[in-house]
Design a protein around this motif. Structure first.
Motif, short mmCIF file in Angstrom:
data_model
loop_
_atom_site.label_atom_id
_atom_site.label_comp_id
_atom_site.label_asym_id
_atom_site.label_seq_id
_atom_site.Cartn_x
_atom_site.Cartn_y
_atom_site.Cartn_z
N SER A 182 78.46 -22.37 18.59
CA SER A 182 78.64 -23.78 18.25
C SER A 182 79.14 -23.95 16.82
CB SER A 182 77.32 -24.53 18.43
OG SER A 182 76.86 -24.40 19.74
N VAL A 211 81.63 -29.32 21.14
CA VAL A 211 80.52 -28.37 20.98
C VAL A 211 79.44 -28.64 22.03
CG1 VAL A 211 78.60 -27.74 19.48
CG2 VAL A 211 80.90 -27.92 18.54
N GLY A 241 78.32 -26.02 25.08
CA GLY A 241 76.95 -25.50 25.16
C GLY A 241 76.30 -25.86 26.48
N ALA A 268 73.46 -26.15 21.53
CA ALA A 268 74.69 -26.66 20.94
C ALA A 268 74.37 -27.64 19.82
CB ALA A 268 75.54 -27.34 22.01
#
Lengths: 525, 336, 340
Positions: free
Chosen positions: B93, B114, B118, B242
């Motif tokens: 991330s 991001v 994730g 994340a």
């Protein structure tokens, strides 16, 4: 009388709410149910009866969507259904309480009863409303426990009642109770029966499984009996005697084999002889009430009794698979205490479990490894059985027991049930035990292997080995035993020499009557 | 509790009461809190300035990302699973954040990218675990390798973050009454924690998480949506990783493949020390918060002391783990 | 042929051979081994030597996994072994003597056996899940190693110690010889004594084994001790190769590589049947992969990505659903329900 007559279904009172037709289910290597019909009427308590492996649990799981059926149809309230998950069957109005309490002990009582259809408020669970609703169901069951308490804090009996409460909260058309009473005491059972009668009067169809015959006769209106995955028949409870039922459950073999000729131990055991095994007051809470037993050299003790009668529990205590709470075991006059199977093996006792798959077979190992497991375990890993001895023993037993395939390197998982059983017998015979305990050694195996195992037992006894032979099939018990022990309700209720006066009918009567008819033989059964 | 039932008490009933156990749900959390208070007491007696409320607040400041990770990990562990991938996903991330920002993406696009990546990794892991019956340990190990590998594909070097929004967030300060302050990260972490606690304790999803951890087969037979929950917890863990990665990127103002090495162990330790059973089914999110604070306190203790070496952190975390595992073992053994 | 294809060893060996073929195609000299100053050199030798520590750890791990367990602490144990040996040598009166090395190695191995006893105690006597029980030592172990080295990278200058990881005997690197010797000893222990059969029996069906009189507790305890022993030897090898004890980085992530090697070798994480030869192939595969990636022009760090792909592939191939799909057309749901 060699075959139980299938009773003609009595005229139906209204249309069945559940109708299962021609149900077949097989698992790898086993046909668990073969072409079974079953129907459930609204407003009745219907008992599903049968011994271990008869297919009761499988039938229930087929109805509740845990197993998918291979053949056959399921109709609920006139609609055909094909359940693929428990949620499907719940949606169709079928509610189930399984044999082992299938709840989560880490959740609260109320959550266990209502999770999945709990009341909501502003997008969150309304805990207060949930506890209130649980409270009212608990009241119906006469339980005054706190709905917000964690389920694990309560005894198994209460957990069982909570499980029933979960089923009650669903406005179920069909309620399935799989052995709900096994952990309840008399008062609790009475309470449960009152609730069941109530529901019956409201038109709920209740499917009830129990191995307590008295309870079945007390509460049920109708019974269906299964045996070896097949339907035996449907009976009206009020027209049926306990004896008929026991007979239907245990069944009679079609082929009448002669009593196997094996020499009874030469002299009748007199007081002076030291028994191989003398058991006094052996008991374990919740599984066996105090049992006395004497076993002499070369004697075959047949143990008869229904599922849950304490027959398996007795065997496990003798072998140290479970530890006894009280009682003593003397081996050849010296006091022994078996805390582990290992200590019993040290005293030359062998035990072949009724649960072959879970407690006997090491399925990814070869025939040879499975045979030598106990001997090797006794020697310790540093002293492997020499290759030559190993080959000789394995070859000898494969030949003696006629094991197929006769290949020592074949994997155990690929063998049929009968051959697996023979390998397990060989595992114990290799250790040259003085007492061999066989729990249902012939269940679920073909007739050829069965006869071979019976002949083997007779031969071993002639050679001086003592055998405890537990079986549901009374013919088998009578054919082999020198003495017959009858178990019921986790206690020994009869123990007598197997002479001409002992008959299948007599034992059935003893089981049905709970020991009262021990002496007089009911010849007309 | 049992004696208050209307069921008549008979001797056989008493026998069965032996299985009874008093409520223990809060015992491990209570132990964690007691330990935390004890350490703070000892610290304030020994070192000047230890008892300052700002020291407590700094625990949150320095461990905001760990708290967020702990929330996701608690969900996973409550179902009886484990997620070894969180540290790598944090690193990935930071890499995605730093590289996209460097490429001139707007901050909001970066944040979305991001969070989505994730979450996707988490969902993927959950699907493999549930539908292919791969053990959580090995499936999350694969994702751990995967995420680290992806980091290196993006860059082997550390990438600095100079974007205005991120730096403002990193250097921002949220004043509290009494002249104290925390960082915006803490606010994010506390909000995540609150949402997590709400979901876990107040929704059907959350209660099903406990049910699955208590007994997966029971939950299935009760007709609960086991598949949704099992895939869901790994998705949540991926999302939390994340988010923790974003906080970590802001905390260090950089993206680097070697960020957060071994952080999964800290997250697992925080959850276990917070009283959650590693076998699943028992534990509170509040406990995880105390677990994170306890880990932070150990570090603070060691840095205040000055003579204690840094390795005592690891040894004390290991010892705490042992103590809690042994306590839990004794508790579950008595229940059986 | 069909039987052969079904064996896990077939696939891992095939994968290893393909990797070697790929390397040979890119670098024709890959297979060549030359003799220089009485020592063998070449890519293959390097792979064997660098793969020795992972192979060692994986051997112990194989037995642990066969009993349905796992040992996460091997990396930490390896670091402790290196730390103990180096600190002992550096602190002794004669830091360059061979006798010092002997006692240092004995001490380090002894400590590791103690750590193995500890892990085994938690698992077999106390009944804690293996993954949790060994997590304790995994976390605390590196701290202990740093405590021993006082946080420094302890370097030693001792020719005898250097031999373990970087020396040659009879033209071959000592590391390879040690790893192969341990492999041989393990194979003999597992297959010439009854240990292997009893381990498999406990891993396949613990209850049936108990009823057959197998001492499951002792067996389980033994494999954790053996695993720690292997980790210790690997740690000594790493320390010797670098002539230093690095408490932080020695054996870092070696537990994951070892587990990976075991899984690639065809031993199921669910316990039961194990294959030591498979583990050998698995360990060599991992090391060859690490060598291949830079050779074919991909950054070495992308190694992780390939490992991830391998883990996922192996897991999916072993998963009951995929296997059932290969075996028969019977719906999987029934089989799954039967197990519940």
């Amino acid at each position: 009388m060699t075959q139980v007559t299938t009773s003609i279904p009595p005229p139906a009172v209204g249309t069945p709410v559940v109708e299962m037709r021609g149900i077949s289910i097989s698992f790898p290597g086993v046909k668990a149910l073969a072409d079974v019909d079953f129907r459930l009427l609204p407003g009745e308590v219907h008992a599903l009866m049968g011994e271990n492996g008869a297919g009761k649990s499988t039938l229930i799981k087929a109805l509740t969507g845990v197993y998918t059926i291979d053949e056959g149809t399921v109709t609920v309230a006139g609609t055909d259904h094909r359940f693929t998950s428990p949620a499907d069957s719940q949606a169709a109005g079928i509610s189930t309480v399984y044999q082992e309490v299938n709840l989560c002990t880490n959740l609260t009582v109320a959550e266990n009863m209502l999770l999945g259809r709990e009341p909501h408020r502003f997008g969150r669970i309304d805990v207060k409303a949930m506890n209130r609703r649980a409270r009212s169901v608990l009241d119906r069951l006469g339980l005054s426990i706190d709905p917000g308490s964690s389920l694990g804090e309560h005894s198994i009996a209460i957990q069982q009642l909570v499980a029933i409460g979960r089923a009650l909260d669903i406005d179920a058309r069909v309620l399935i109770l799989d052995e709900p009473t096994s952990s309840l005491d008399a008062d609790e059972v009475a309470k449960l029966f009152a609730v069941m009668s109530d529901l019956r009067d409201q038109g709920v169809a209740i499917l009830f499984v129990s191995h307590f015959l008295d309870q079945v006769f007390e509460i049920s209106d109708r019974m269906t009996v299964l045996r070896n995955g097949k339907l035996v028949g449907e009976y009206l409870t009020r027209d049926t005697t306990q004896l008929t039922l026991v007979e239907a459950m245990i069944g009679r073999e079609l082929e009448t084999l002669d009593r196997l000729e094996h020499q009874a131990p030469t002299a009748a055991p007199d007081e002076a002889r030291v028994p191989l095994l003398q058991v006094l007051g052996l008991s374990r809470k919740g599984s066996l009430q105090a049992v006395d037993l004497e076993i002499y050299d070369g004697e075959v003790i047949g143990v008869a009794g229904l599922l849950g009668s304490g027959r398996t529990e007795l065997a496990r205590l003798l072998f140290g698979a479970d530890t006894a709470d009280a009682g003593t075991i003397d081996v050849r006059g010296s006091r022994r205490r078996f805390r582990t199977p290992r200590s019993a093996i040290g005293a030359k006792i062998a035990f072949s479990s009724e649960n072959r798959r879970a407690e006997g077979v090491v399925e990814d190992l070869t025939i040879a490894d499975n045979m030598l497991l106990t001997l090797q375990a006794a020697r310790g890993w540093l002293r492997p059985v020499p290759q030559r001895t190993r080959d000789r023993l394995v070859e000898e037993y494969i030949k003696a027991l006629d094991i197929r395939p006769p290949d020592p390197a074949a994997l155990m998982r690929n063998l049929s049930g009968g051959n697996q059983q023979k390998v397990l017998l060989a595992r114990w015979l290799i250790t040259q035990p003085e007492l061999l305990i066989l729990d249902e050694p012939t269940r679920g195996i073909d007739i050829g292997a069965k006869t071979q195992i019976q002949q083997l037992v007779a031969k071993l006894a002639d050679e001086g080995m003592s055998v405890v032979f537990i079986s549901t099939e009374l013919e088998e018990v009578l054919r082999l035993s020198d003495r017959v022990v009858v178990m019921r309700d986790r206690a020994k209720i009869a123990d007598r020499f197997n002479d001409e006066s002992v008959t299948v009918a007599g034992i059935l009567a003893t089981i049905a009557a709970g020991g009262a008819e021990l002496k007089e033989e009911d010849s007309d059964a | 509790m049992t004696t208050s039932t209307s069921v008549t008490v008979s001797p056989t009933f008493l026998d069965r009461v032996r299985g009874y156990s008093p409520p223990r749900r809060y015992l491990p959390v209570a132990a964690t809190v007691a330990l935390l208070i004890g350490m703070f007491g000892a610290g304030s007696l020994r070192y000047q300035g230890f008892a300052d409320p700002q020291v407590v607040l700094n625990l949150f400041v320095d461990n905001a990302f760990l708290l967020v990770l702990g929330v996701g990990m608690t969900f996973v562990i409550l179902t009886g699973g484990i997620d070894l991938s969180v540290g790598s996903v944090v690193a990935l991330s930071t890499m995605i954040a730093a590289s996209t920002l460097q490429a001139g993406w707007p901050a909001i696009a970066t944040i979305i990218a991001v969070l989505v990546s994730g979450t996707l990794l988490g969902t993927l892991m959950g699907l493999v675990i549930h539908y292919f019956e791969v053990q959580p340990f090995i499936a999350s190990l694969a994702v751990m390798f995967l995420a680290r590998g992806l980091c290196y594909l993006i860059s082997v070097e550390s990438i600095p973050i100079r974007e205005a929004g991120f730096t403002a967030f990193a250097q921002g300060s949220v004043p509290l009454p009494g002249g104290y302050h925390v960082t915006p990260s803490v606010v994010v972490a506390v909000v995540v924690f609150a949402i997590g606690a709400w979901v876990l304790h107040m929704t059907r999803f959350g209660r099903t998480v406990y049910a699955v951890g208590g007994s997966e087969s029971s939950a299935h037979l009760m007709g609960l949506r086991v598949a949704l929950v099992k895939v869901g917890v790994y998705t949540i863990s991926g999302l939390c990783s994340a988010l923790a990665g974003l906080l970590f990127a802001a905390y260090t103002l950089s993206g680097y493949s070697l960020h957060a090495v071994g952080m999964e162990l800290d997250a697992i330790a925080a959850v276990v020390i917070g009283g959650t059973l590693l076998t699943g089914g028992r534990g509170l999110l509040l406990g995880t918060m105390f677990g994170v604070l306890l880990l932070g306190t150990i570090q603070t203790f060691i840095s205040f002391d000055g003579t204690l070496s840094s390795w005592w952190t690891k040894i004390s975390i290991g010892t705490l783990l042992l103590i809690f595992v042994v306590i839990q073992r004794l508790l579950t053994r008595r229940q059986n | 042929m069909r039987e052969l294809v079904r064996r896990p060893l077939f696939w891992s060996t095939l994968a290893l051979l393909l990797l070697i073929a790929l390397n040979t195609a890119v670098t024709p000299s890959f297979l060549s081994v030359r003799l220089q100053d009485g020592h063998l050199y070449g890519s293959l030798i390097d792979i064997l030597r660098n793969g020795a520590p992972v192979l060692l750890v994986a051997l112990g791990m194989t037995l642990v996994i066969a009993t349905r367990g796992i040992d996460l602490s091997v990396g930490a144990v390896a670091a402790i072994a290196g730390a103990v040996a180096c600190v002992y040598i550096a602190g002794s009166d004669r830091p360059a003597a061979t006798s010092t090395v002997v006692s240092a190695v004995a001490l380090a191995v002894g400590v590791c056996i103690l750590l193995g006893l500890w892990n085994g105690f938690l698992v077999s006597v106390f009944g804690i899940q293996p993954i949790i029980a060994t997590l304790v030592l995994m976390t605390a172990g590196r701290g202990l190693a740093m405590l021993i080295t006082d946080g420094q990278i302890t370097t030693v200058v001792n020719p005898a110690f250097k031999v373990l990881g970087a020396g040659f005997v009879a033209t071959l690197p000592v590391a390879i010889l040690i790893a192969l010797a341990v492999f041989a000893v393990t194979a003999v222990l597992a297959r010439r004594t009854a240990l292997g059969m009893l381990i498999e029996s406990v891993g396949i069906n613990p209850e049936a084994s108990r009823l057959a009189g197998v001492r499951a507790r002792t067996i389980t305890w033994t494999v954790y001790v053996f695993c720690a022993f292997c980790a210790g030897v690997a740690g000594l090898m790493i320390a010797s190769n670098t002539s230093a004890a690095d408490a932080n980085n020695a054996g870092l992530w070696i537990e994951l590589d070892a587990i990976l090697a075991v899984v690639i070798g065809g031993t199921s994480l669910a316990g039961g049947k194990f294959s030591l030869l498979g583990t050998l192939v698995g360990a060599m595969f991992i090391q060859t992969l690490a060598t291949t990636i830079p050779t074919i022009g991909i950054p070495a760090e992308a190694n992780y990505l390939f490992k991830a792909v391998v883990v996922i592939a192996v897991c999916l191939l072993q998963s009951p659903r995929v296997r059932a799909a290969f075996r028969s057309r019977r719906p999987v749901s029934t089989v799954k329900a039967g197990a519940a």
